[in-house]
Scaffold this motif. Structure first.
Motif, short mmCIF file in Angstrom:
data_model
loop_
_atom_site.label_atom_id
_atom_site.label_comp_id
_atom_site.label_asym_id
_atom_site.label_seq_id
_atom_site.Cartn_x
_atom_site.Cartn_y
_atom_site.Cartn_z
N ASN A 177 34.83 -13.71 -53.48
CA ASN A 177 35.39 -13.19 -54.73
C ASN A 177 35.97 -11.80 -54.56
O ASN A 177 36.14 -11.07 -55.53
CB ASN A 177 34.30 -13.15 -55.82
CG ASN A 177 33.91 -14.53 -56.26
OD1 ASN A 177 34.74 -15.44 -56.32
ND2 ASN A 177 32.63 -14.72 -56.55
N GLN A 178 36.26 -11.41 -53.33
CA GLN A 178 36.80 -10.09 -53.06
C GLN A 178 38.10 -10.22 -52.28
O GLN A 178 38.45 -11.28 -51.79
CB GLN A 178 35.81 -9.24 -52.22
CG GLN A 178 34.49 -8.97 -52.87
CD GLN A 178 33.52 -10.12 -52.72
OE1 GLN A 178 33.47 -10.76 -51.69
NE2 GLN A 178 32.73 -10.37 -53.74
N LYS A 179 38.78 -9.07 -52.16
CA LYS A 179 39.97 -9.06 -51.33
C LYS A 179 40.19 -7.66 -50.77
O LYS A 179 39.66 -6.67 -51.27
CB LYS A 179 41.20 -9.55 -52.09
CG LYS A 179 41.66 -8.64 -53.22
CD LYS A 179 42.93 -9.19 -53.86
CE LYS A 179 43.44 -8.24 -54.92
NZ LYS A 179 44.80 -8.55 -55.33
N ILE A 180 41.00 -7.63 -49.72
CA ILE A 180 41.45 -6.38 -49.11
C ILE A 180 42.94 -6.31 -49.34
O ILE A 180 43.69 -7.15 -48.83
CB ILE A 180 41.15 -6.36 -47.60
CG1 ILE A 180 39.64 -6.47 -47.34
CG2 ILE A 180 41.72 -5.09 -46.97
CD1 ILE A 180 39.29 -6.65 -45.87
N ASN A 181 43.39 -5.34 -50.12
CA ASN A 181 44.82 -5.11 -50.30
C ASN A 181 45.31 -4.28 -49.11
O ASN A 181 44.57 -3.45 -48.58
CB ASN A 181 45.10 -4.35 -51.60
CG ASN A 181 44.84 -5.18 -52.82
OD1 ASN A 181 44.64 -6.39 -52.75
ND2 ASN A 181 44.83 -4.54 -53.98
N VAL A 182 46.56 -4.51 -48.71
CA VAL A 182 47.08 -3.85 -47.52
C VAL A 182 48.25 -2.94 -47.88
O VAL A 182 49.16 -3.35 -48.61
CB VAL A 182 47.53 -4.89 -46.47
CG1 VAL A 182 48.07 -4.20 -45.22
CG2 VAL A 182 46.38 -5.82 -46.11
N HIS A 183 48.20 -1.74 -47.35
CA HIS A 183 49.33 -0.81 -47.40
C HIS A 183 49.77 -0.57 -45.96
O HIS A 183 48.93 -0.47 -45.07
CB HIS A 183 48.93 0.55 -47.98
CG HIS A 183 48.68 0.55 -49.44
ND1 HIS A 183 48.39 1.70 -50.12
CD2 HIS A 183 48.68 -0.44 -50.37
CE1 HIS A 183 48.22 1.44 -51.40
NE2 HIS A 183 48.39 0.13 -51.57
N VAL A 184 51.05 -0.48 -45.74
CA VAL A 184 51.58 -0.10 -44.43
C VAL A 184 51.82 1.41 -44.47
O VAL A 184 52.39 1.92 -45.43
CB VAL A 184 52.88 -0.86 -44.10
CG1 VAL A 184 53.47 -0.39 -42.79
CG2 VAL A 184 52.62 -2.37 -44.09
N ARG A 185 51.36 2.11 -43.43
CA ARG A 185 51.49 3.57 -43.40
C ARG A 185 52.95 3.96 -43.62
O ARG A 185 53.86 3.41 -43.01
CB ARG A 185 51.00 4.13 -42.07
CG ARG A 185 51.05 5.66 -42.04
CD ARG A 185 50.50 6.24 -40.79
NE ARG A 185 51.34 5.78 -39.67
CZ ARG A 185 51.01 5.96 -38.40
NH1 ARG A 185 49.90 6.54 -38.07
NH2 ARG A 185 51.82 5.53 -37.45
N GLY A 186 53.15 4.90 -44.54
CA GLY A 186 54.50 5.35 -44.87
C GLY A 186 55.16 4.55 -45.97
O GLY A 186 56.19 4.94 -46.49
N GLU A 187 54.55 3.40 -46.32
CA GLU A 187 55.09 2.54 -47.38
C GLU A 187 54.01 2.23 -48.42
O GLU A 187 54.01 1.16 -49.02
CB GLU A 187 55.61 1.24 -46.78
CG GLU A 187 56.70 1.44 -45.73
CD GLU A 187 57.06 0.14 -45.02
OE1 GLU A 187 56.79 -0.95 -45.56
OE2 GLU A 187 57.60 0.23 -43.91
#
Length: 128
Positions: free
Chosen positions: A46-56
């Motif tokens: 019931n969880q998630k990991i959202n992803v950011h790309v460095r610089g974006e």
């Protein structure tokens, strides 16, 4: 009654999105979940990991969003021996373990690996 019940998601900042996708979907077997305007997350339970790309990064963001700053512990759905065998088949090195640790609700037995950004990833099984 406490104010907080559980974690919904965390945000991971990465350098190489393809390498990160490979690790979390192939090695850890999480489900890739596209959402929003071109964003991705890795779903498990019931969880998630959202992803950011460095610089974006998407705003708002952490004060210092940097790759490699996370130390995460996941409880496996299978016995830890199956986890270690899977990691070996994937060619993913185990840094330490299996070792006994103290989890949030009870004792755990864990192995440690690093993801492509060198975040420390602990994979555990609950122990009696």
């Amino acid at each position: 009654m406490p104010l907080i019940d559980h974690i919904d998601h965390v945000v991971l900042t990465c350098v190489d999105l393809d390498a990160t996708k490979h690790f979390y979907t192939e090695v850890l077997q999480m489900r890739l979940e596209p959402f929003g305007a071109g964003r991705v997350a890795f779903r498990f339970g019931n969880q998630k990991i959202n992803v950011h790309v460095r610089g974006e990064e998407f705003e708002p963001t952490a004060h210092l969003p940097v790759p490699g700053a996370l130390d995460l512990c996941f409880i496996a759905t299978v016995p830890l021996d199956e986890v270690t065998a899977h990691l070996e088949r994937c060619g993913w090195p185990i840094l330490e373990g299996p070792v006994e640790r103290t989890g949030a609700t009870q004792k755990i037995r864990s192995v440690y690996v690093r993801d492509p950004d060198l975040n420390l990833i602990e994979i555990s099984e609950l122990t009696p």
